[in-house]
Design an enzyme around this catalytic site. Sequence first.
Site, short mmCIF file in Angstrom:
data_model
loop_
_atom_site.label_atom_id
_atom_site.label_comp_id
_atom_site.label_asym_id
_atom_site.label_seq_id
_atom_site.Cartn_x
_atom_site.Cartn_y
_atom_site.Cartn_z
N SER A 213 0.84 -1.19 0.00
CA SER A 213 0.00 0.00 0.00
C SER A 213 0.89 1.25 0.00
O SER A 213 1.66 1.45 -0.93
CB SER A 213 -0.97 -0.04 1.19
OG SER A 213 -2.01 0.89 1.03
N GLU A 331 -9.43 -5.78 -3.20
CA GLU A 331 -8.82 -4.60 -2.57
C GLU A 331 -9.84 -3.66 -1.92
O GLU A 331 -9.65 -3.20 -0.79
CB GLU A 331 -8.03 -3.81 -3.61
CG GLU A 331 -6.83 -4.51 -4.20
CD GLU A 331 -5.58 -4.41 -3.35
OE1 GLU A 331 -5.66 -3.92 -2.21
OE2 GLU A 331 -4.51 -4.83 -3.82
N HIS A 425 -7.81 -5.82 0.87
CA HIS A 425 -6.57 -5.05 0.89
C HIS A 425 -5.70 -5.48 2.07
O HIS A 425 -6.15 -5.51 3.21
CB HIS A 425 -6.92 -3.56 1.02
CG HIS A 425 -5.75 -2.63 0.94
ND1 HIS A 425 -5.03 -2.44 -0.20
CD2 HIS A 425 -5.20 -1.81 1.88
CE1 HIS A 425 -4.07 -1.54 0.02
NE2 HIS A 425 -4.16 -1.16 1.28
#
Length: 544
Positions: A213, A331, A425
Site C-alpha cells: 500500500s 482490494e 486489501h
Amino acid sequence: MRMFRRAPIFLLGAFLLAGAADAGPVVRAPDGAVEGMEAGKVDVFRGIPYARAPIGDLRWKAPVALPAWQGVRDARAFGPACVQPRPRAQSIYANPPERMSEDCLTLNIWAPQKARGLPVFVWIHGGALTTGYSHEPMYDGARLAAKGMIVVSINYRLGILGYLAHPELSAESGEGISGNYGLLDQIAALQWVRRNIASFGGDGANVTIAGESAGALSVMYLMASPRARGLFHKAIAESAYMITTPELKAERHGTPSAEAAGTQVMQALGASNLAGLRAMEAEKLTQAAILAGYGPWGVVDGKILTRQLVDTFDRGEQARVPLMAGFNSGEIRTLRFLLPPAPADAAAYEEAIRGRYGDLADQFLRLYPATSVAESMLATTRDALYGWTSTRLAIKQARAGTDSYLYLFDHGYPAADENGMHAFHAAELPYVFGMARQTPAFWPKIPDTLAERRLSDAMMAYWASFATTGRPTAPGQPDWQPYGDGAHYMAFAGKPQPGTYLFPSMYALHEATVCRRRAAGNLAWNWNTGVASPVLPAKSGDCQ
C-alpha cells in the site's frame, strides 16, 4: 561482528547491558554496538536508531546522521512509532501503537544465527503515509529470516510531520525545496543498512526494498528518486498505486501545488507562520491536520522526485532492478470509502458511464457491466488504483530490460468470505510473513489449517528466493515466469496458479484513460474513476 558478552556490566541511559546469564547476542557495527535477543534460531535487534528526526523548533528538515555511539546499546525493545492520529472508528486495520514520538527513526533486524553474506529484505510499512509502524506484530520478520535472509523493518515520519511542503520551508532549504521528509528518512535507513548490515550477516550489495500500500508507493518513490540510486537491488510492490503526485510550486493535473496545500493547512490550523506550526505539540498537530483535510504525499521537487511517477517509468529513468508487483482481487472490499455513491439503478449507471467515457464506454461496460453495479464499482476502483499500477510496473520494468513478476492474490477463507471481504486489501501480508496468528484484533481470523500453512510457506519461499536471486521460486510449486511478451503472472488462490494476460483489456482501458487525462494537463487520474470520472477528453496524439 557478532559476539556474546560474558561479563556483567551496568545500566546507563539507553545502554542496558545485563549480566552474563541474561546476555543476548551482541553485534559490533560501524555505527555502534547493539545487544539483541534470541528468538529460536534467529537473533532479533529492536529499536536501533538510524538517524535523528529534527523535532520541535527544528521540525521539517532532513534526517540528521547520528555519530557512532560508545558502549553497547540495548536493542531488545522496539522504538516508539512515529506520531500518527489515533483511530477514530473500528477498522480491521486498527492496531494503534503503544508509544509514539517525534524521535522515532529506528529500525529492527531479524538475522539467522551465524548469518554471513545473506540477502537483505527491507520492509516499508503501509498506512496511507499517515499511520503504521515497523513493529506491527504482523510484520515480525523471524519466519522470513528463517528462509535465509536478513529482514529489516523501518519507521519513517508520517502525515504532516513527514510530508509538509511550504514556501517558508523551501526558503530555509539550501536546495529551495520542501516536503519528502518521510522519503528522506527511508533513504537514510537504506544508507544505514549499506554501512552496517554486513555486521549482522547481510550482503549490502543484495538489498531488496519491499512494501504494501503506502509502503509500495514508497517503493515506487525510491525507484524514481536519484537520491536512492544504488541503495537497493530489487523491489517488491504489493498493492501500489501510481497516483498523481503534487508538484512543489505549480498546480498541475488538477492538483494544487504542495506549497499551496501546506499554506492552506497552516491557515486552517490557525498558525500565521512556520514558527506557529513548530510550536504546536506533535500529536495535536497531526490530528488537527487530518481533520483539516491535509493529505500527505511525495512532492515532485526536481531533486528528490524529479517528475511524475508515470513519466519517470515511461522514460525508463527508474531504478532498473528486478521487480515483483501485484494486487488483491478484493482490494476495495475493506476500503469502501474510496467508492463514489452508487447510481440509483443499472440504467443510471450505464448512462453515467456513457456520459463520461464517450468512445471508451463500450469497452468500459464490457469490463464493468451494468448487470452487477455493486461488483462493477468495486472492480473499477480496484483496477484504476491497484490493477493498472501493478500491471504498468511489470510492463515498464520489462521494457527497461529487467525481469518483472506480476501476481494476483485471490485467496479467501471462511471468516473473510462470509463478511464479503474475499482477498481484501493487505490480506496477503500474514501469508508473506508467516504470521497468520498475529493479525490485528478486528482482522477476520485465518484458520490454522494445513492448506493455509502451505499457501503461506509457498509465498514466503517465492518472496525469499526473489530477494536472494531476483527470480521467485518455491520448492514443489509452479514456475513463476517473468511478465515478458507472454504477460505471465502468478495467482495465489488456494495454491499458486500460473496464468497469462491477467484481466484482459483492463490495463489497456485504464492506460488510455490516464493517457488522455495526462495530455489534458488539468485532470488527476486514478481516484476519479467510473461514475465519479470527469468527462474523458477526446482521443489525441498517442492516446487511444
